[in-house]
Design an enzyme around this catalytic site. Structure first.
Site, PDB file in Angstrom:
ATOM      1  N   CYS A 113       0.814  -1.227   0.000  1.00 18.25           N
ATOM      2  CA  CYS A 113       0.000   0.000   0.000  1.00 18.25           C
ATOM      3  C   CYS A 113       0.843   1.271   0.000  1.00 18.25           C
ATOM      4  O   CYS A 113       0.331   2.351  -0.293  1.00 18.25           O
ATOM      5  CB  CYS A 113      -0.950  -0.013   1.186  1.00 18.25           C
ATOM      6  SG  CYS A 113      -2.094  -1.403   1.084  1.00 18.25           S
ATOM      7  N   HIS A 254      -3.492   7.033   1.804  1.00 12.83           N
ATOM      8  CA  HIS A 254      -3.841   5.701   1.322  1.00 12.83           C
ATOM      9  C   HIS A 254      -5.219   5.347   1.883  1.00 12.83           C
ATOM     10  O   HIS A 254      -5.512   5.624   3.049  1.00 12.83           O
ATOM     11  CB  HIS A 254      -2.795   4.692   1.803  1.00 12.83           C
ATOM     12  CG  HIS A 254      -3.217   3.272   1.612  1.00 12.83           C
ATOM     13  ND1 HIS A 254      -3.583   2.782   0.380  1.00 12.83           N
ATOM     14  CD2 HIS A 254      -3.360   2.246   2.499  1.00 12.83           C
ATOM     15  CE1 HIS A 254      -3.928   1.509   0.524  1.00 12.83           C
ATOM     16  NE2 HIS A 254      -3.802   1.163   1.792  1.00 12.83           N
ATOM     17  N   ASN A 284      -9.954  -0.748  -0.854  1.00 12.04           N
ATOM     18  CA  ASN A 284      -8.499  -0.616  -0.819  1.00 12.04           C
ATOM     19  C   ASN A 284      -7.931  -1.236  -2.096  1.00 12.04           C
ATOM     20  O   ASN A 284      -7.935  -2.463  -2.248  1.00 12.04           O
ATOM     21  CB  ASN A 284      -7.972  -1.325   0.438  1.00 12.04           C
ATOM     22  CG  ASN A 284      -6.472  -1.210   0.598  1.00 12.04           C
ATOM     23  OD1 ASN A 284      -5.774  -0.779  -0.327  1.00 12.04           O
ATOM     24  ND2 ASN A 284      -5.967  -1.603   1.743  1.00 12.04           N
TER      25      ASN A 284
HETATM   26  O1  UT7 Z   1      -3.734  -1.202   3.499  1.00 15.69           O
HETATM   27  C1  UT7 Z   1      -3.083  -1.591   4.643  1.00 15.69           C
HETATM   28  C2  UT7 Z   1      -3.555  -2.848   5.111  1.00 15.69           C
HETATM   29  N1  UT7 Z   1      -4.738  -3.074   5.806  1.00 15.69           N
HETATM   30  C3  UT7 Z   1      -5.368  -2.260   6.682  1.00 15.69           C
HETATM   31  O2  UT7 Z   1      -5.087  -1.127   6.880  1.00 15.69           O
HETATM   32  C4  UT7 Z   1      -6.485  -2.903   7.471  1.00 15.69           C
HETATM   33  C5  UT7 Z   1      -6.340  -2.646   8.939  1.00 15.69           C
HETATM   34  N2  UT7 Z   1      -7.388  -3.269   9.716  1.00 15.69           N
HETATM   35  C6  UT7 Z   1      -8.707  -2.948   9.614  1.00 15.69           C
HETATM   36  O3  UT7 Z   1      -9.075  -2.113   8.812  1.00 15.69           O
HETATM   37  C7  UT7 Z   1      -9.675  -3.589  10.572  1.00 15.69           C
HETATM   38  O4  UT7 Z   1      -8.972  -4.291  11.564  1.00 15.69           O
HETATM   39  C8  UT7 Z   1     -10.700  -4.521   9.882  1.00 15.69           C
HETATM   40  C9  UT7 Z   1     -11.671  -3.719   9.063  1.00 15.69           C
HETATM   41  C10 UT7 Z   1      -9.986  -5.567   9.037  1.00 15.69           C
HETATM   42  C11 UT7 Z   1     -11.513  -5.263  10.969  1.00 15.69           C
HETATM   43  O5  UT7 Z   1     -12.159  -4.309  11.806  1.00 15.69           O
HETATM   44  P1  UT7 Z   1     -12.064  -4.439  13.389  1.00 15.69           P
HETATM   45  O6  UT7 Z   1     -12.866  -3.367  13.938  1.00 15.69           O
HETATM   46  O7  UT7 Z   1     -10.611  -4.504  13.748  1.00 15.69           O
HETATM   47  O8  UT7 Z   1     -12.796  -5.815  13.644  1.00 15.69           O
HETATM   48  P2  UT7 Z   1     -12.240  -7.105  14.396  1.00 15.69           P
HETATM   49  O9  UT7 Z   1     -11.285  -7.838  13.527  1.00 15.69           O
HETATM   50  O10 UT7 Z   1     -11.822  -6.716  15.771  1.00 15.69           O
HETATM   51  O11 UT7 Z   1     -13.574  -7.934  14.500  1.00 15.69           O
HETATM   52  C12 UT7 Z   1     -14.671  -7.495  15.308  1.00 15.69           C
HETATM   53  C13 UT7 Z   1     -15.810  -8.484  15.140  1.00 15.69           C
HETATM   54  C14 UT7 Z   1     -15.376  -9.946  15.291  1.00 15.69           C
HETATM   55  O12 UT7 Z   1     -16.421 -10.652  15.911  1.00 15.69           O
HETATM   56  P3  UT7 Z   1     -16.345 -11.022  17.460  1.00 15.69           P
HETATM   57  O13 UT7 Z   1     -15.083 -11.819  17.622  1.00 15.69           O
HETATM   58  O14 UT7 Z   1     -16.304  -9.706  18.165  1.00 15.69           O
HETATM   59  O15 UT7 Z   1     -17.596 -11.809  17.673  1.00 15.69           O
HETATM   60  C15 UT7 Z   1     -15.230 -10.405  13.868  1.00 15.69           C
HETATM   61  O16 UT7 Z   1     -15.419 -11.783  13.727  1.00 15.69           O
HETATM   62  O17 UT7 Z   1     -16.351  -8.373  13.827  1.00 15.69           O
HETATM   63  C16 UT7 Z   1     -16.345  -9.647  13.198  1.00 15.69           C
HETATM   64  N3  UT7 Z   1     -16.127  -9.449  11.765  1.00 15.69           N
HETATM   65  C17 UT7 Z   1     -17.122  -9.220  10.904  1.00 15.69           C
HETATM   66  N4  UT7 Z   1     -18.455  -9.097  11.077  1.00 15.69           N
HETATM   67  C18 UT7 Z   1     -19.204  -8.837   9.991  1.00 15.69           C
HETATM   68  C19 UT7 Z   1     -14.956  -9.461  11.105  1.00 15.69           C
HETATM   69  N5  UT7 Z   1     -15.177  -9.243   9.782  1.00 15.69           N
HETATM   70  C20 UT7 Z   1     -16.509  -9.083   9.649  1.00 15.69           C
HETATM   71  C21 UT7 Z   1     -17.355  -8.833   8.549  1.00 15.69           C
HETATM   72  N6  UT7 Z   1     -18.676  -8.717   8.757  1.00 15.69           N
HETATM   73  N7  UT7 Z   1     -16.870  -8.677   7.291  1.00 15.69           N
END
Ligand code: UT7
Length: 329
Positions: A113, A254, A284
């Protein structure tokens, strides 16, 4: 030393759109969660007959058209991507041939990225060294080829696209490249990568069965690093140049997650109207987000000649970077 300026820009996204509702038919997710946690509403996906070089060539042709020049006047092509057509030859070679850029050398630049920022940094130095007059930097990624559409944590994030800047000597010291602050931190490699397909884990029936040819991400780790690093580098860049946030006309970050961008802007004290956010439309697109966001900034009249622009990115590696440019057209 001549100063390098951005003299033209062109982008391409494939026409097919994948919405959050479409994704909710494929994995257990929903539009409200995706919009709330990321800001993304839809992304563009390339048909299977389109590869990264095809999108890169389309963005390059548009850039050359904007500038009114022929491909054979280019001195170099820097192709920033993590989804090359193949491991070798480089996608830069394929693009050079398709464009008919007979006078250009070039290479692929792998910085995920942050790739496009590293690319324009290198191009600025090639131009200011006086050895190059026209360097085309292209960010192009077909992320849909390396995304696991059964993994809801990653498949909602990424889209396909390409964008390019032409970098040339500036006639005036007023416009162009001011500075860069780029970093890598390889301790971040385990948190965002594609495990197989290289010399460590070549393709085999097992790597395919274990779904190791796809993007793997520890989202929260990457999120925390991105929020901390993006703000830290931006603040350092301002300090180094004796600037404050009020001197910045526009931040073009980004586009990974609207919460990362909002946290960075808030820490810098930049109001919303000075921050470009267009990930709702594209998701992204890895190396293509910055040119796509810059194109939107121009189209909406938010970016104007003379503006002081702060570009920033964090990506797999980890890679991270900030560039400061005075916009020239
Ligand atoms: O370009 C550079 C590279 N990448 C990035 O910059 C990405 C950086 N990370 C992020 O943007 C975020 O961490 C994500 C968008 C990937 C995830 O968001 P988050 O707020 O960190 O969610 P999380 O991984 O902590 O998950 C929270 C909950 C979980 O459920 P439980 O364990 O609380 O029951 C996940 O299983 O949300 C759940 N979850 C989803 N629910 C609905 C994870 N993905 C999804 C989904 N839909 N697509």
């Amino acid at each position: 030393m001549p100063k390098a300026k951005i003299s033209a820009l062109g982008c391409f996204v494939p026409p097919r759109v994948l919405t959050n509702d479409d994704l909710s038919q494929m994995v257990e997710t929903n539009d409200a969660w995706i919009v709330d946690r990321t800001g993304i509403r839809e992304r563009h996906i390339a048909d299977l007959n389109i590869a990264t070089s095809d999108m890169a060539v389309a963005a390059a042709r548009e850039t050359l058209k904007q500038r009114g020049i022929e491909a054979n006047t280019l001195d170099a092509i820097l192709l920033c991507t993590v989804t090359p057509d193949m491991l070798f030859p480089s996608t830069a070679c394929l693009v050079q041939n398709q464009l008919g850029a007979g006078g250009a050398w070039g290479f692929d630049l792998v910085a995920a990225c942050s790739g496009f920022l590293y690319g324009i940094t290198v191009a600025a130095h090639l131009v200011s060294a006086g050895t190059h007059r026209k360097v085309l930097v292209i960010g192009a990624d077909t992320m849909s080829r390396i995304i696991d559409y059964t993994d809801r944590a990653t498949c909602i994030l990424f889209g396909d696209g390409a964008g390019a800047f032409l970098i040339e000597p500036s006639e005036s010291d007023q416009f162009g490249f001011i500075g860069q602050l780029n970093e890598i931190d390889g301790s971040g490699a385990p948190f965002l990568n594609m495990p197989a397909g290289g010399s460590r884990l070549p393709a085999s029936a097992e790597t395919v069965a274990q779904r190791q040819h796809y993007v793997k991400q520890e989202g929260q780790q990457v999120f925390k690093f991105a929020v901390r690093k993006m703000a830290e580098l931006c603040e350092k860049m301002l300090r180094t140049h004796g600037l404050t946030a009020s001197d910045i006309d526009l931040m073009i970050p980004h586009q990974a997650n609207k919460r990362i961008i909002a946290a960075t802007a808030e820490r810098l004290g930049l109001p919303n109207e000075k921050v470009i956010l267009n990930l709702d439309k594209y998701g992204n697109t890895t190396a293509a987000t910055i040119p796509l966001a810059t194109q939107d900034a121009l189209a909406t009249g938010k970016l104007k000649k003379g503006d002081l622009v702060l570009f920033c990115a964090v990506g797999a590696g980890y890679t991270a970077g900030v560039n400061l440019w005075r916009w020239a057209f």
